[in-house]
Design an enzyme around this catalytic site. Sequence first.
Site, PDB file in Angstrom:
ATOM      1  N   ASP A  65       0.665  -0.986  -0.215  1.00 25.07           N
ATOM      2  CA  ASP A  65      -0.447   0.117  -0.519  1.00 25.07           C
ATOM      3  C   ASP A  65       1.020   0.999  -0.002  1.00 25.07           C
ATOM      4  O   ASP A  65       2.090   1.632   0.475  1.00 25.07           O
ATOM      5  CB  ASP A  65      -0.597  -0.064   1.185  1.00 25.07           C
ATOM      6  CG  ASP A  65      -1.775   0.758   1.001  1.00 25.07           C
ATOM      7  OD1 ASP A  65      -3.000   0.180   0.871  1.00 25.07           O
ATOM      8  OD2 ASP A  65      -1.948   1.634   1.301  1.00 25.07           O
TER       9      ASP A  65
ATOM     10  N   GLU B 149     -14.664  -9.607  -5.722  1.00 23.64           N
ATOM     11  CA  GLU B 149     -14.803  -9.570  -4.924  1.00 23.64           C
ATOM     12  C   GLU B 149     -16.511  -9.708  -4.371  1.00 23.64           C
ATOM     13  O   GLU B 149     -16.577  -8.512  -4.772  1.00 23.64           O
ATOM     14  CB  GLU B 149     -13.944  -8.695  -3.924  1.00 23.64           C
ATOM     15  CG  GLU B 149     -13.536  -9.643  -2.124  1.00 23.64           C
ATOM     16  CD  GLU B 149     -13.854 -10.996  -1.725  1.00 23.64           C
ATOM     17  OE1 GLU B 149     -13.209 -11.652  -2.743  1.00 23.64           O
ATOM     18  OE2 GLU B 149     -14.697 -11.261  -1.451  1.00 23.64           O
TER      19      GLU B 149
ATOM     20  N   GLY C 154     -26.571   2.155   2.771  1.00 25.46           N
ATOM     21  CA  GLY C 154     -25.117   2.679   2.935  1.00 25.46           C
ATOM     22  C   GLY C 154     -24.561   2.273   2.116  1.00 25.46           C
ATOM     23  O   GLY C 154     -24.106   0.389   2.178  1.00 25.46           O
TER      24      GLY C 154
ATOM     25  N   CYS D  18     -20.025   0.197  -1.370  1.00 23.51           N
ATOM     26  CA  CYS D  18     -20.388  -0.003  -2.486  1.00 23.51           C
ATOM     27  C   CYS D  18     -21.692  -0.084  -3.307  1.00 23.51           C
ATOM     28  O   CYS D  18     -21.676   0.319  -4.218  1.00 23.51           O
ATOM     29  CB  CYS D  18     -19.475  -1.711  -2.735  1.00 23.51           C
ATOM     30  SG  CYS D  18     -18.222  -1.268  -1.766  1.00 23.51           S
TER      31      CYS D  18
ATOM     32  N   LYS E 279     -23.414  -0.369   9.300  1.00 17.50           N
ATOM     33  CA  LYS E 279     -23.815  -0.954   9.268  1.00 17.50           C
ATOM     34  C   LYS E 279     -23.329  -1.704  10.600  1.00 17.50           C
ATOM     35  O   LYS E 279     -22.156  -1.165  10.902  1.00 17.50           O
ATOM     36  CB  LYS E 279     -23.802  -2.444   8.502  1.00 17.50           C
ATOM     37  CG  LYS E 279     -22.340  -3.303   7.989  1.00 17.50           C
ATOM     38  CD  LYS E 279     -22.026  -3.427   6.701  1.00 17.50           C
ATOM     39  CE  LYS E 279     -22.605  -5.328   7.634  1.00 17.50           C
ATOM     40  NZ  LYS E 279     -22.269  -6.731   6.419  1.00 17.50           N
TER      41      LYS E 279
END
Length: 437
Positions: free
Chosen positions: A31, A152, A261, A264, A325
């Site tokens: 990263d 994915e 929400g 994605c 969530k």
Amino acid sequence: MKNITIIGTGYVGLVTGVGLSEFGNNVICADINDDKILKLNAGKIPIYEPGLEEIIKRNVQNNRLFFSSDISSSIKKSEVIIIAVGTPQSDSGDADLQYVYSVVKAIKENLNDYKVICTKSTVPIGTGKKITKILKTNFKENSDFNYVSNPEFLREGSAVKDFLWPDRIIIGTSSLIAFETMCDVYRPLYINKSPISHTSVETAEMIKYASNSFLALKISYINEIANVCELVGADVHDVANAMGKDGRISDKFLHPGPGFGGSCFPKDLESLSAIAIEHGFQMNTLKAAIKANKKQKIQMCNKLESLFDGELKNKEIAVLGLAFKANTDDIRESSSIDMINFILSKGGFIRAYDPIANDAMSKLFSNISYFQDVYAAIKNADALVIMTEWNEFRSLDLMRIRKEMNGKFILDTRNIVNMKELSSLGFVYDNVGRIKI
Ligand code: NAD
Ligand code: UGA
């Protein structure tokens, strides 16, 4: 067993890297965010995801999992390169592919041998073809590659389980060698006959958007059914349960709530809609789901205002749950953000609490009060709003809450609080699509 580099160590990249090392591969999670890599190398986990820490530790100890911010050398060391950077929504609705293309550039500069280049990020249909073209332009000698789309399907909050025991693995490629390499990458699942599908690149890219969009449509549908249930005196839970018993419908993703929400669904619906329009087709179902979702978020705010007969000014509102969530620290596109903005716009005050996401939300709202537990948040509050379905909100001490709150209003946007108990304690409450007791 393969040598793999995953580029992008976020919610998907980290879980993928860890999962693939658990399958026996040697994995480098790379990263550009130095802080993230430093943390990981110091044994600290940058995201909240149940079960992740334990499995990271095990694979680091077994020398199969490494973290690096040296993207070039990570690419050179591996045969399989997986792109897992973000693809956020741009202003026009399309996916913003700048992070993907910057990784493609790095891969091109460091192609030193045959490699399988695989995209796991959710990308518009046709992106694989563009990536292949970029990689093939001014092709270096002694380097070769094949391209794979491997979308994915994990969910945040159950990501480890979803990755290790997937419903399906999609491998989109025109190369048999690359397909076989990817089967090796997922070998333990392949041996167990987990459903691996071999498709074209475009089909794999479409499967991802079609799946997310369908799930989002299902949620918008049940939310609208819930709203109509309220008007006609029906109970949405009984309706959803009965619908779900029909195998053709299934009971999954039929839980009404404050609107979906997360990082994605909202962006992927917009992106698929934009792709269709680009090709001269308008997807009316997607437009409807997006519109219904925006309306659902507003509907929750209106419900809160109605409890107070329209007067939220100077009211203290305890907001329980900030994450989009349960079981995640992710607040991207969380319905709590709309609720907080609404209360503030009406002159109310927020007393916020989330078991994990207080820190993340404080970066967005520094002007509201955060508390470390439910009972501190509800103290002297005029109303309580449940926004996230964390388990601890399913077993609240309602008697104590009734005594310690100033007001008696509860809005349960997740339908998790016992209505009988609320009634008997004299709360004035509302939820989503239930027959009130
Ligand atoms: P994220 O924002 O959590 O992580 C992205 C990571 O990529 C960050 O750590 C960032 O520093 C890194 N990055 C950016 N540019 C880079 C570069 N040039 N080189 C190396 N690293 C770079 O994103 P995410 O939620 O993990 O999502 C990644 C992709 O996976 C998206 O396309 C998303 O749609 C898709 N996806 C997400 C989920 C999910 O539950 N979050 C599930 C399935 C698919
Ligand atoms: C979703 C998909 O479920 C994953 O398969 C996919 O890989 C991922 O998007 C992605 O592409 O990023 P995620 O966003 O992590 O996963 O979480 P979900 O469990 O799908 O929940 C999304 C939103 O829908 C949340 O706000 C949730 O509260 C809401 N939801 C979900 C409902 O309101 N009702 C339901 O019945 C289910």
